[in-house]
Design an enzyme around this catalytic site. Sequence first.
Site, PDB file in Angstrom:
ATOM      1  N   SER A  20       0.826  -1.213   0.000  1.00  0.00           N
ATOM      2  CA  SER A  20       0.000   0.000   0.000  1.00  0.00           C
ATOM      3  C   SER A  20       0.859   1.261   0.000  1.00  0.00           C
ATOM      4  O   SER A  20       1.860   1.353   0.727  1.00  0.00           O
ATOM      5  CB  SER A  20      -0.891   0.043   1.250  1.00  0.00           C
ATOM      6  OG  SER A  20      -1.848  -0.986   1.220  1.00  0.00           O
ATOM      7  N   TYR A 152     -10.031   3.449 -16.401  1.00  0.00           N
ATOM      8  CA  TYR A 152     -10.092   4.157 -15.103  1.00  0.00           C
ATOM      9  C   TYR A 152     -11.510   4.698 -14.853  1.00  0.00           C
ATOM     10  O   TYR A 152     -11.983   4.741 -13.723  1.00  0.00           O
ATOM     11  CB  TYR A 152      -9.022   5.248 -15.032  1.00  0.00           C
ATOM     12  CG  TYR A 152      -8.655   5.627 -13.607  1.00  0.00           C
ATOM     13  CD1 TYR A 152      -8.229   4.658 -12.699  1.00  0.00           C
ATOM     14  CD2 TYR A 152      -8.753   6.942 -13.163  1.00  0.00           C
ATOM     15  CE1 TYR A 152      -7.913   4.993 -11.394  1.00  0.00           C
ATOM     16  CE2 TYR A 152      -8.422   7.286 -11.857  1.00  0.00           C
ATOM     17  CZ  TYR A 152      -7.999   6.305 -10.981  1.00  0.00           C
ATOM     18  OH  TYR A 152      -7.681   6.642  -9.686  1.00  0.00           O
ATOM     19  N   LYS A 159     -11.850  11.012  -8.967  1.00  0.00           N
ATOM     20  CA  LYS A 159     -10.592  11.727  -8.653  1.00  0.00           C
ATOM     21  C   LYS A 159     -10.683  13.198  -9.053  1.00  0.00           C
ATOM     22  O   LYS A 159     -10.090  14.060  -8.406  1.00  0.00           O
ATOM     23  CB  LYS A 159      -9.395  11.054  -9.331  1.00  0.00           C
ATOM     24  CG  LYS A 159      -9.032   9.672  -8.761  1.00  0.00           C
ATOM     25  CD  LYS A 159      -8.615   9.706  -7.309  1.00  0.00           C
ATOM     26  CE  LYS A 159      -7.943   8.398  -6.889  1.00  0.00           C
ATOM     27  NZ  LYS A 159      -7.702   8.351  -5.426  1.00  0.00           N
TER      28      LYS A 159
HETATM   29  P1  NAD Z   1      -4.364  -0.144  -1.702  1.00  0.00           P
HETATM   30  O1  NAD Z   1      -5.330  -1.152  -2.208  1.00  0.00           O
HETATM   31  O2  NAD Z   1      -3.195  -0.626  -0.959  1.00  0.00           O
HETATM   32  O3  NAD Z   1      -5.112   0.959  -0.841  1.00  0.00           O
HETATM   33  C1  NAD Z   1      -6.448   1.305  -1.012  1.00  0.00           C
HETATM   34  C2  NAD Z   1      -7.045   1.387   0.395  1.00  0.00           C
HETATM   35  O4  NAD Z   1      -8.383   1.878   0.341  1.00  0.00           O
HETATM   36  C3  NAD Z   1      -7.090   0.023   1.102  1.00  0.00           C
HETATM   37  O5  NAD Z   1      -6.376   0.081   2.308  1.00  0.00           O
HETATM   38  C4  NAD Z   1      -8.577  -0.166   1.361  1.00  0.00           C
HETATM   39  O6  NAD Z   1      -8.846  -0.849   2.580  1.00  0.00           O
HETATM   40  C5  NAD Z   1      -9.026   1.285   1.450  1.00  0.00           C
HETATM   41  N1  NAD Z   1     -10.476   1.466   1.383  1.00  0.00           N
HETATM   42  C6  NAD Z   1     -11.329   1.097   0.384  1.00  0.00           C
HETATM   43  N2  NAD Z   1     -12.592   1.378   0.757  1.00  0.00           N
HETATM   44  C7  NAD Z   1     -12.532   1.971   1.990  1.00  0.00           C
HETATM   45  C8  NAD Z   1     -13.505   2.467   2.931  1.00  0.00           C
HETATM   46  N3  NAD Z   1     -14.829   2.423   2.672  1.00  0.00           N
HETATM   47  N4  NAD Z   1     -13.075   2.980   4.103  1.00  0.00           N
HETATM   48  C9  NAD Z   1     -11.756   3.013   4.407  1.00  0.00           C
HETATM   49  N5  NAD Z   1     -10.785   2.540   3.566  1.00  0.00           N
HETATM   50  C10 NAD Z   1     -11.186   2.027   2.386  1.00  0.00           C
HETATM   51  O7  NAD Z   1      -3.932   0.663  -3.021  1.00  0.00           O
HETATM   52  P2  NAD Z   1      -3.057   1.975  -3.242  1.00  0.00           P
HETATM   53  O8  NAD Z   1      -2.661   1.926  -4.666  1.00  0.00           O
HETATM   54  O9  NAD Z   1      -2.031   2.111  -2.185  1.00  0.00           O
HETATM   55  O10 NAD Z   1      -4.155   3.132  -3.097  1.00  0.00           O
HETATM   56  C11 NAD Z   1      -4.038   4.223  -2.209  1.00  0.00           C
HETATM   57  C12 NAD Z   1      -4.452   5.524  -2.886  1.00  0.00           C
HETATM   58  O11 NAD Z   1      -3.488   5.833  -3.892  1.00  0.00           O
HETATM   59  C13 NAD Z   1      -5.795   5.490  -3.579  1.00  0.00           C
HETATM   60  O12 NAD Z   1      -6.438   6.730  -3.392  1.00  0.00           O
HETATM   61  C14 NAD Z   1      -5.416   5.338  -5.040  1.00  0.00           C
HETATM   62  O13 NAD Z   1      -6.409   5.857  -5.885  1.00  0.00           O
HETATM   63  C15 NAD Z   1      -4.175   6.180  -5.066  1.00  0.00           C
HETATM   64  N6  NAD Z   1      -3.283   5.983  -6.234  1.00  0.00           N
HETATM   65  C16 NAD Z   1      -2.838   4.745  -6.553  1.00  0.00           C
HETATM   66  C17 NAD Z   1      -2.002   4.570  -7.649  1.00  0.00           C
HETATM   67  C18 NAD Z   1      -1.523   3.224  -8.071  1.00  0.00           C
HETATM   68  O14 NAD Z   1      -1.103   3.068  -9.222  1.00  0.00           O
HETATM   69  N7  NAD Z   1      -1.517   2.227  -7.212  1.00  0.00           N
HETATM   70  C19 NAD Z   1      -1.617   5.699  -8.426  1.00  0.00           C
HETATM   71  C20 NAD Z   1      -2.091   6.960  -8.039  1.00  0.00           C
HETATM   72  C21 NAD Z   1      -2.928   7.094  -6.931  1.00  0.00           C
HETATM   73  C1  IMJ Z   2      -7.304   1.376 -11.827  1.00  0.00           C
HETATM   74  C2  IMJ Z   2      -8.223   1.024 -12.807  1.00  0.00           C
HETATM   75  C3  IMJ Z   2      -7.953   1.189 -14.144  1.00  0.00           C
HETATM   76  C4  IMJ Z   2      -6.761   1.730 -14.567  1.00  0.00           C
HETATM   77  C5  IMJ Z   2      -5.836   2.084 -13.594  1.00  0.00           C
HETATM   78  C6  IMJ Z   2      -6.108   1.906 -12.212  1.00  0.00           C
HETATM   79  N1  IMJ Z   2      -4.574   2.623 -13.679  1.00  0.00           N
HETATM   80  C7  IMJ Z   2      -4.046   2.795 -12.448  1.00  0.00           C
HETATM   81  C8  IMJ Z   2      -4.971   2.349 -11.483  1.00  0.00           C
HETATM   82  C9  IMJ Z   2      -3.922   2.937 -14.951  1.00  0.00           C
HETATM   83  C10 IMJ Z   2      -2.715   3.401 -12.169  1.00  0.00           C
HETATM   84  C11 IMJ Z   2      -4.795   2.334  -9.986  1.00  0.00           C
HETATM   85  N2  IMJ Z   2      -5.386   3.549  -9.372  1.00  0.00           N
HETATM   86  C12 IMJ Z   2      -4.745   4.815  -9.672  1.00  0.00           C
HETATM   87  C13 IMJ Z   2      -6.527   3.551  -8.562  1.00  0.00           C
HETATM   88  O1  IMJ Z   2      -6.912   4.612  -8.112  1.00  0.00           O
HETATM   89  C14 IMJ Z   2      -7.275   2.319  -8.300  1.00  0.00           C
HETATM   90  C15 IMJ Z   2      -8.497   2.358  -7.712  1.00  0.00           C
HETATM   91  C16 IMJ Z   2      -9.357   1.209  -7.520  1.00  0.00           C
HETATM   92  C17 IMJ Z   2      -8.970  -0.086  -7.838  1.00  0.00           C
HETATM   93  C18 IMJ Z   2      -9.865  -1.141  -7.622  1.00  0.00           C
HETATM   94  C19 IMJ Z   2      -9.548  -2.572  -7.988  1.00  0.00           C
HETATM   95  C20 IMJ Z   2     -10.383  -3.568  -7.260  1.00  0.00           C
HETATM   96  C21 IMJ Z   2     -11.799  -3.133  -6.967  1.00  0.00           C
HETATM   97  N3  IMJ Z   2     -12.083  -1.806  -6.870  1.00  0.00           N
HETATM   98  C22 IMJ Z   2     -11.149  -0.820  -7.072  1.00  0.00           C
HETATM   99  N4  IMJ Z   2     -11.481   0.457  -6.794  1.00  0.00           N
HETATM  100  C23 IMJ Z   2     -10.610   1.451  -6.993  1.00  0.00           C
HETATM  101  O2  IMJ Z   2     -12.686  -3.971  -6.775  1.00  0.00           O
END
Ligand code: NAD
Ligand code: IMJ
Length: 252
Positions: A20, A152, A159
């Site tokens: 995470s 997305y 977002k």
């Molecule tokens: P992650 O799955 O580790 O974290 C997502 C978290 O959201 C989890 O801990 C989950 O329990 C929590 N969550 C979902 N529903 C919830 C609720 N109702 N109440 C409280 N918590 C809840 O994934 P991550 O990639 O570390 O995501 C963290 C943040 O970073 C998100 O906002 C995601 O959009 C953002 N982000 C991710 C990426 C990527 O590529 N992974 C890129 C840019 C931004």
């Molecule tokens: C998520 C979906 C589609 C394209 C995506 C992503 N790209 C990236 C992400 C290109 C980088 C990851 N991201 C930025 C997120 O914010 C993901 C949010 C997310 C992911 C899931 C997967 C499982 C599920 N629900 C989710 N809800 C939010 O059940």
Amino acid sequence: MAKLLEGKQAIVLGIANKWSIAYAIAQAFSREGARLTLTYLGEHQKEAIESLANGLSVDRVLPCDVTKDEDLEKLTAGLGPLDAVVHCLAFANREDLGKPFVETGRAGFLLAQEVSAYSLVAVARATTPHMRNGGSLTTLTYLGSVRVVPNYNVMGVAKASLEASVRYLASDLGPQKIRVNAISAGPVKTASARAVKDFSTILDTVTKRAPLRRNCDTEEVGDTAVFLASHLGRGVTGNVIYVDSGMQIMGL
Ligand code: NAD
Ligand code: IMJ
């Protein structure tokens, strides 16, 4: 060098596991001397989070579902002055991330908005009254808010709403010396990204096209979160800071 967050109290929401982004942020905050409250979503995550908390400067580990007002109220119960909050969570129905955006139903649209965008407002209301000497609220966003990224979809719209909420919150809370910002991270292989179709292709594209010719890592996201929460970030509010190897400046 002096630690950047020495003596500060912070809450980090959104650790699910060691991949995470929130965990990397908690590690960076801990390294810089902050005392931490961590939150997790489901009871089944409790033990995993408690074991990740070992070795970090964590005082409290609490359950928090951001859709539940009673969980949000408990966030600050018994806590003294608070300095920083990091909101690092998002959710949309999996089906809505695969099908064309035009097919998004009302319930899925509202769910993504509630968990991924409104929750920042709810967290701000629950926590900022405890920021008595000013403070910092930081959230995580993604480029899909301002550009169309395949699949997305409903999350991109959520977002966009989150980033607008950052600006309105920054305007409301600025007079109390509370700063509100977002970090727009490049793609990182976390649990929320693993399920994404062709995610490896997305990561490969970044290594070919981004100015830095590599993907971002969660450590550099953690360091930017430290900067924003620290005295060094004192003049920055209402902003979206890209930590993405420069990917967002490219047209092609
Ligand atoms: P992650 O799955 O580790 O974290 C997502 C978290 O959201 C989890 O801990 C989950 O329990 C929590 N969550 C979902 N529903 C919830 C609720 N109702 N109440 C409280 N918590 C809840 O994934 P991550 O990639 O570390 O995501 C963290 C943040 O970073 C998100 O906002 C995601 O959009 C953002 N982000 C991710 C990426 C990527 O590529 N992974 C890129 C840019 C931004
Ligand atoms: C998520 C979906 C589609 C394209 C995506 C992503 N790209 C990236 C992400 C290109 C980088 C990851 N991201 C930025 C997120 O914010 C993901 C949010 C997310 C992911 C899931 C997967 C499982 C599920 N629900 C989710 N809800 C939010 O059940």
